[in-house]
Design an enzyme around this catalytic site. Structure first.
Site, PDB file in Angstrom:
ATOM      1  N   HIS A   1       0.875  -1.355   0.123  1.00 14.07           N
ATOM      2  CA  HIS A   1      -0.055  -0.051   0.091  1.00 14.07           C
ATOM      3  C   HIS A   1       0.945   1.330  -0.031  1.00 14.07           C
ATOM      4  CE1 HIS A   1      -2.890   2.847   2.239  1.00 14.07           C
ATOM      5  NE2 HIS A   1      -3.421   2.790   1.212  1.00 14.07           N
TER       6      HIS A   1
ATOM      7  N   HIS B   1      -0.751  11.238  -2.210  1.00 11.18           N
ATOM      8  CA  HIS B   1      -2.251  10.690  -1.607  1.00 11.18           C
ATOM      9  C   HIS B   1      -3.117  11.495  -1.361  1.00 11.18           C
ATOM     10  CE1 HIS B   1      -5.383   9.647   1.368  1.00 11.18           C
ATOM     11  NE2 HIS B   1      -5.676   8.643   0.542  1.00 11.18           N
TER      12      HIS B   1
END
Length: 244
Positions: free
Chosen positions: A9, A52
């Site tokens: 991730h 992100h």
């Protein structure tokens, strides 16, 4: 024998600063990591960049919105110090840099971080880049935004797409089918055995996120052997399933 693939991730973000080349290299160094999830936005001048948050503030020493800064300015930011002194000076990468490092080593789940029309043309910019690298078969483009997934198919119907789903209501299996997706990215808390079985029988890859505890990894593996396990801690995945 378990088959649940390990997905790093944002790279090996449990130990390295997320979405950086350091995190990518640490993920690649683990031979059992076959997939990696990253997040992509556009700089003010249209360069696909890997980060992100919509803001630069949490993971860099910059301030303000990603969409308001040019790539030349952005690539000089420190994206590592927040994680620790060992990563001081680590830069925020472009998508092209991550693709070059990952090609032939990792498949990529690239999340298009967009809401509404905040990044006009992001789909085409990303597709042009992965196509120029010959990586169409190594990539799936995912998003919470149905419109973004539809635009991907309009630009190039050969590109694999995936829906990201985290709602307490709704029918993800129906939405995946309606959007022509071959991938479902879903919070591990929302996943159940029936949904996993239904989708895998239809040829849809199912990825559960974000799973950092061995107990939850084992629960998902018991639920279905084809569930991909997305984790900040691929080392925990290795300890759990391989004893390494």
């Amino acid at each position: 024998m378990f088959k649940n693939l390990c997905v790093a991730h944002r790279g090996f973000s449990g130990k390295a600063p997320e979405n950086t080349l350091a995190a990518v290299r640490m993920a690649i160094a683990l031979p059992y990591v076959r997939w990696m999830e990253i997040d992509v936005q556009l700089s003010k001048d249209g360069v696909p960049v890997v980060i992100h948050d919509y803001s630069l503030d949490r993971t860099t020493n910059g301030h303000g919105k990603v969409k308001d800064m040019n790539w030349e300015q952005m690539k000089r930011l420190d994206a590592g110090s927040w994680k620790g002194r060992a990563f001081r000076g680590e830069k925020m990468p472009s998508l092209e840099e991550v693709l070059d490092l990952s090609k032939g080593r990792l498949h990529l789940n690239i999340e298009l971080k967009t809401v509404g029309n905040v990044y006009p043309g992001i789909e085409k910019a990303v597709i042009n880049l992965i196509s120029s690298k010959g990586m169409r078969d190594e990539v799936v483009l995912t998003s919470f935004e149905a419109g973004a997934l539809q635009r991907v198919k309009e630009v190039d119907p050969r590109v694999s797409t995936g829906l990201i789903f985290d709602s307490r209501s709704g029918d993800p299996a129906r939405l995946v089918h309606e959007l022509g997706c071959s991938f479902l990215s879903i919070s591990f808390e929302r996943l159940n055995p029936n949904l996993a079985k239904l989708l895998t029988e239809q040829g849809v890859k199912v990825m559960a996120w974000t799973v950092d505890k061995a107990k939850e990894m084992r629960r998902l593996a018991d639920m279905h052997s084809d569930i991909m396990i997305c984790t900040n801690r691929p080392d925990v995945w290795g300890d759990t399933f391989l004893g390494v």
